[in-house]
Scaffold this active site. Structure first.
Site, PDB file in Angstrom:
ATOM      1  N   GLU A 146     -11.523 113.783  80.885  1.00 62.21           N
ATOM      2  CA  GLU A 146     -10.320 113.045  80.473  1.00 62.21           C
ATOM      3  C   GLU A 146      -9.888 112.110  81.600  1.00 62.21           C
ATOM      4  O   GLU A 146      -9.751 112.533  82.747  1.00 62.21           O
ATOM      5  CB  GLU A 146      -9.192 114.034  80.153  1.00 62.21           C
ATOM      6  CG  GLU A 146      -7.878 113.355  79.754  1.00 62.21           C
ATOM      7  CD  GLU A 146      -6.759 114.346  79.428  1.00 62.21           C
ATOM      8  OE1 GLU A 146      -6.919 115.560  79.707  1.00 62.21           O
ATOM      9  OE2 GLU A 146      -5.724 113.901  78.906  1.00 62.21           O
ATOM     10  N   HIS A 179      -6.782 113.294  73.047  1.00 61.25           N
ATOM     11  CA  HIS A 179      -5.494 113.952  73.205  1.00 61.25           C
ATOM     12  C   HIS A 179      -4.483 113.021  72.566  1.00 61.25           C
ATOM     13  O   HIS A 179      -4.354 111.867  72.994  1.00 61.25           O
ATOM     14  CB  HIS A 179      -5.141 114.156  74.687  1.00 61.25           C
ATOM     15  CG  HIS A 179      -5.665 115.434  75.239  1.00 61.25           C
ATOM     16  ND1 HIS A 179      -5.452 115.843  76.532  1.00 61.25           N
ATOM     17  CD2 HIS A 179      -6.384 116.429  74.645  1.00 61.25           C
ATOM     18  CE1 HIS A 179      -6.017 117.019  76.724  1.00 61.25           C
ATOM     19  NE2 HIS A 179      -6.598 117.396  75.606  1.00 61.25           N
ATOM     20  N   ASP A 200      -6.768 110.230  76.193  1.00 61.16           N
ATOM     21  CA  ASP A 200      -5.382 110.648  75.932  1.00 61.16           C
ATOM     22  C   ASP A 200      -4.597 109.348  75.851  1.00 61.16           C
ATOM     23  O   ASP A 200      -4.596 108.554  76.798  1.00 61.16           O
ATOM     24  CB  ASP A 200      -4.916 111.534  77.095  1.00 61.16           C
ATOM     25  CG  ASP A 200      -3.468 111.998  76.958  1.00 61.16           C
ATOM     26  OD1 ASP A 200      -2.614 111.162  76.590  1.00 61.16           O
ATOM     27  OD2 ASP A 200      -3.186 113.178  77.239  1.00 61.16           O
ATOM     28  N   ASP A 211      -1.379 116.814  72.542  1.00 63.05           N
ATOM     29  CA  ASP A 211      -1.050 117.083  73.957  1.00 63.05           C
ATOM     30  C   ASP A 211       0.289 116.451  74.313  1.00 63.05           C
ATOM     31  O   ASP A 211       0.372 115.255  74.555  1.00 63.05           O
ATOM     32  CB  ASP A 211      -2.164 116.528  74.868  1.00 63.05           C
ATOM     33  CG  ASP A 211      -1.879 116.809  76.341  1.00 63.05           C
ATOM     34  OD1 ASP A 211      -1.049 117.692  76.636  1.00 63.05           O
ATOM     35  OD2 ASP A 211      -2.476 116.138  77.208  1.00 63.05           O
TER      36      ASP A 211
HETATM   37  C1  RNT Z   1      -2.252 115.431  81.861  1.00 59.87           C
HETATM   38  C2  RNT Z   1      -3.327 115.504  80.831  1.00 59.87           C
HETATM   39  C3  RNT Z   1      -3.800 116.881  80.487  1.00 59.87           C
HETATM   40  C4  RNT Z   1      -2.683 117.878  80.377  1.00 59.87           C
HETATM   41  C5  RNT Z   1      -3.100 119.233  79.864  1.00 59.87           C
HETATM   42  C6  RNT Z   1      -2.057 120.250  80.111  1.00 59.87           C
HETATM   43  O1  RNT Z   1      -1.771 114.182  82.015  1.00 59.87           O
HETATM   44  O2  RNT Z   1      -2.907 114.835  79.688  1.00 59.87           O
HETATM   45  O3  RNT Z   1      -4.529 116.833  79.323  1.00 59.87           O
HETATM   46  O4  RNT Z   1      -1.653 117.400  79.589  1.00 59.87           O
HETATM   47  O5  RNT Z   1      -4.308 119.570  80.399  1.00 59.87           O
HETATM   48 ZN    ZN Z   2      -4.146 115.021  77.962  1.00 56.58          ZN
END
Ligand code: RNT
Ligand code: ZN
Length: 415
Positions: free
Chosen positions: A222, A283, A256, A323
């Site tokens: 990520e 995410h 994300d 998320d």
């Molecule tokens: C953080 C990321 C990550 C977290 C989780 C808890 O900026 O988005 O994915 O939110 O792992």
């Molecule tokens: Zn995330």
């Protein structure tokens, strides 16, 4: 004729098969993140949340034990239509009374309660190593640290998480998406931007050298543009993670939508990635001005993301996980609002005459494309949503909140 039947006919005029849309949605799993329930704390440490992410708010009644968190998730899921999957972080290991092991020594048995919970409900589990809120985070760094001992600790943690992910997949019979995110970065202008990335690359490679079945475990990386306290530089930038996933067989990129510059949109990135990757992960969140992790709503970009997955026929190629974390409102209602919003977005996308609209684009009929796109927005979606909720045994309207109020009075207020 019922209101639903009338609505269905209106959709049919555009060539949309509502029943088929509903059936497709019923089989598309969405991962519900356990960390909304306790402000991303977990069960393996006493201290606060640290490491590039932050929750704000102090709404009463948060879960502080595994029993409470599981009960709260159950409550939330009972108010949501659709197929669910659990998303668990390593810091949510459940130790027997008096027992504790550090993150590099975690074993499948520490997650047995999660497996029991998932199996009883016929759900799969996704997993995340936890590279934050821990004393071994050195100067804000984990896998990219210049300190070998620090890196090795976190590599061992990652490997342990691969073994746990495989255990989840074997037990539930559903592949486990294992997401690697670290907050590694610098508050101020770095003197070396490549060194940390080179070390980060080698550390993730070391984690992935742990043997696993690629059909069972789906490791992801990520990216993030910045984090709280690491505003100037992050090791796991977009280019870094995308290139890593592209060059490492079996590793997926995870986007994300809170992790990009404010005018960038993940909806446009999805089809770009789908041209190259067999599978990708998401995410799904809502950033307000920045990576604020607000509760997901049915806003324009949420709808657009859902559209891109659906109209590219990629529901089986995109792993969808929510998320966000809001500690300022009832946490169970936060879960439910976000999950329902995503279900609405997916159902809307599935009830859009995508083939017709694409055809207009390909024929260059842009005036008609605009006209039809706008008129389609007026179709009676509410009736379809209501029917979908009914078939899933959950209420369609805001009355679900009565359940939350009741649960708050009977359960949360007594914590
Ligand atoms: C953080 C990321 C990550 C977290 C989780 C808890 O900026 O988005 O994915 O939110 O792992
Ligand atoms: Zn995330």
């Amino acid at each position: 004729m019922t209101a639903y039947e009338l609505a269905k006919e209106k959709y049919a005029k555009y060539g949309v098969d509502v029943e088929a849309a509903i059936n497709t949605l019923k089989n598309a799993p969405v991962s519900l993140h356990c960390w909304q329930g306790d402000d991303v704390i977990g069960f393996d440490h006493e201290g606060p949340l640290t490491g590039g992410i932050q929750t704000t708010g102090n709404y009463p009644g948060k879960a502080t034990t595994p029993e409470q968190l599981l009960a709260d998730m159950d409550k939330a899921m009972s108010l949501c239509p659709g197929k669910k999957k659990l998303n668990v972080h390593a810091c949510y290991a459940i130790f027997p009374q008096g027992e504790f092991v550090d993150r590099d020594k975690l074993e499948p048995k520490h997650f047995k309660k999660w497996v029991d919970f998932a199996k009883e409900r016929g759900m799969g589990i996704d997993f995340n190593p936890t590279f934050f809120s821990h004393p071994k985070v050195k100067d804000g760094l984990t896998l990219s640290s210049p300190d070998k001992e620090t890196r090795d600790f976190w590599i061992e943690h990652g490997k342990a998480c691969i073994r746990i992910s495989e255990y989840f997949a074997k037990e539930t019979g559903i592949p486990c998406v294992m997401n690697i995110w670290t907050g590694d970065g610098y508050k101020d202008i770095p003197a070396d931007r490549m060194g940390p990335r080179q070390r980060y690359k080698e550390s993730i490679e070391a984690i992935l050298s742990e043997p696993f079945d690629k059909n069972l475990v789906k490791p992801c990386v990520e990216s993030k543009v910045f984090g709280i306290g690491v505003e100037s530089y992050t090791a796991g930038s977009a280019e870094f993670t995308l290139s890593f996933a592209a060059t490492h067989d079996g590793c997926l990129p995870l986007m994300d939508n809170g992790h990009y510059h404010p005018t960038e949109v993940v909806s446009d990135k999805i089809p770009a990635l789908l041209c190259f990757y067999p599978e990708i992960a998401l995410h799904i969140t809502r950033g307000v001005r920045w990576d604020s992790d607000h509760v997901l709503l049915l806003d324009d970009e949420t709808k657009e993301i859902a559209k891109e997955i659906v109209r590219n026929d990629a529901l089986d190629r995109v792993y969808m996980a929510l998320d966000y974390f809001d500690a300022s409102i009832n946490r169970i209602s936060a879960w439910v609002v976000g999950f329902r919003s995503w279900q609405k977005a997916l159902l809307m996308a599935l009830c859009t005459p995508n083939a017709l609209l694409k055809d207009l684009q390909d024929k260059g009929e842009f005036s008609k494309l605009m006209v039809v796109s706008e008129e389609v927005k007026m179709l009676p979606f509410g009736e379809i949503w209501e029917h979908y909720c009914e078939t899933e045994g959950v209420v369609a309207g805001a009355e679900w909140f009565d359940e939350i109020v009741k649960y708050e009075t009977e359960v949360l207020a007594k914590r």
